[in-house]
Design an enzyme around this catalytic site. Structure first.
Site, PDB file in Angstrom:
ATOM      1  CB  ALA A 109      -0.955  -0.231   1.314  1.00  0.00           C
ATOM      2  CD  GLU A 110       2.564   3.819   3.794  1.00  0.00           C
ATOM      3  OE1 GLU A 110       3.154   4.633   3.226  1.00  0.00           O
ATOM      4  OE2 GLU A 110       1.843   4.039   4.738  1.00  0.00           O
TER       5      GLU A 110
END
Length: 208
Positions: A109-110
């Site tokens: 996600a990052e």
């Protein structure tokens, strides 16, 4: 209005307070006046957000997340990430007593497993650490996968210990501990709510 009444400033102050608790060596902590100034200059303009009383509380959940899956699998989009990075995540997460699949989901996600990723605000590496955050966590090279993941997992572990709730910890990683405390749960920020849901979906996929 006091400076500390502004949500973004309050979030930074509370985040710094949380980070300081993670270090066992007080001498290693950085001085934060200049840090606050830099992070405030990088922050997004304040949004018109509802007060805590106007936000309907969200039901907390615990890992593992529910097993129900949508008809469209995330597998083709998710992939499994670079083998060496996944191995590093497995090793570091287990050494710190964290769920490797949760860390994989957050790295996805990052940064989408890109060690050299840099956000518009200056967050760096796989787990998108801000320069001041990386320094306070003892990360000397945010673009080194092992160093970056080690710091990110340490930060996440501290949030899990503080909030004792995976959803709140994930939200705090994105929005800061202060925002989660203020709203007594996931803040009503669209970005943070989407981030938490994204991490949950990726977690289910990595756990399957």
């Amino acid at each position: 209005m006091r400076l500390t009444d502004i949500p973004s400033v309050s979030s930074v102050l509370n985040r710094m307070e949380s980070l300081s608790k993670l270090s066992e060596n007080p001498k290693s902590l950085v001085s934060f006046p200049d840090v606050l100034e830099r992070e405030w200059n990088q922050a997004k303009p304040a949004q018109n957000l509802p007060s805590p009383a106007e936000v309907r509380p969200k039901d907390a959940i615990s890992l593992p997340f529910p097993e129900d899956r949508s008809k469209t699998s995330l597998q083709s989009d998710l992939g499994k990430g670079p083998t060496d990075i996944l191995g590093t995540i497995e090793s570091i997460a287990k050494s710190q007593g964290m769920d490797p699949n949760l860390v994989k989901a957050m790295v996805k996600a990052e940064s989408n497993f890109k060690p050299k990723a840099v956000s518009p605000k200056g967050a760096m590496g796989l787990m998108q650490l801000m320069p001041e955050t990386a320094e306070s966590l003892g990360v000397s090279d945010p673009f080194d996968p092992e160093d970056n993941i080690g710091g990110g997992v340490k930060f996440l572990k501290g949030l899990m210990k503080e909030f004792k709730d995976p959803e709140k910890a994930i939200a705090a990683y994105n929005a800061g501990p202060g925002a989660v405390k203020r709203y007594k749960g996931i803040p009503p920020y669209e970005e943070t709510q989407k981030y938490v849901n994204k991490v949950k979906r990726y977690y289910k996929d990595f756990s399957s």
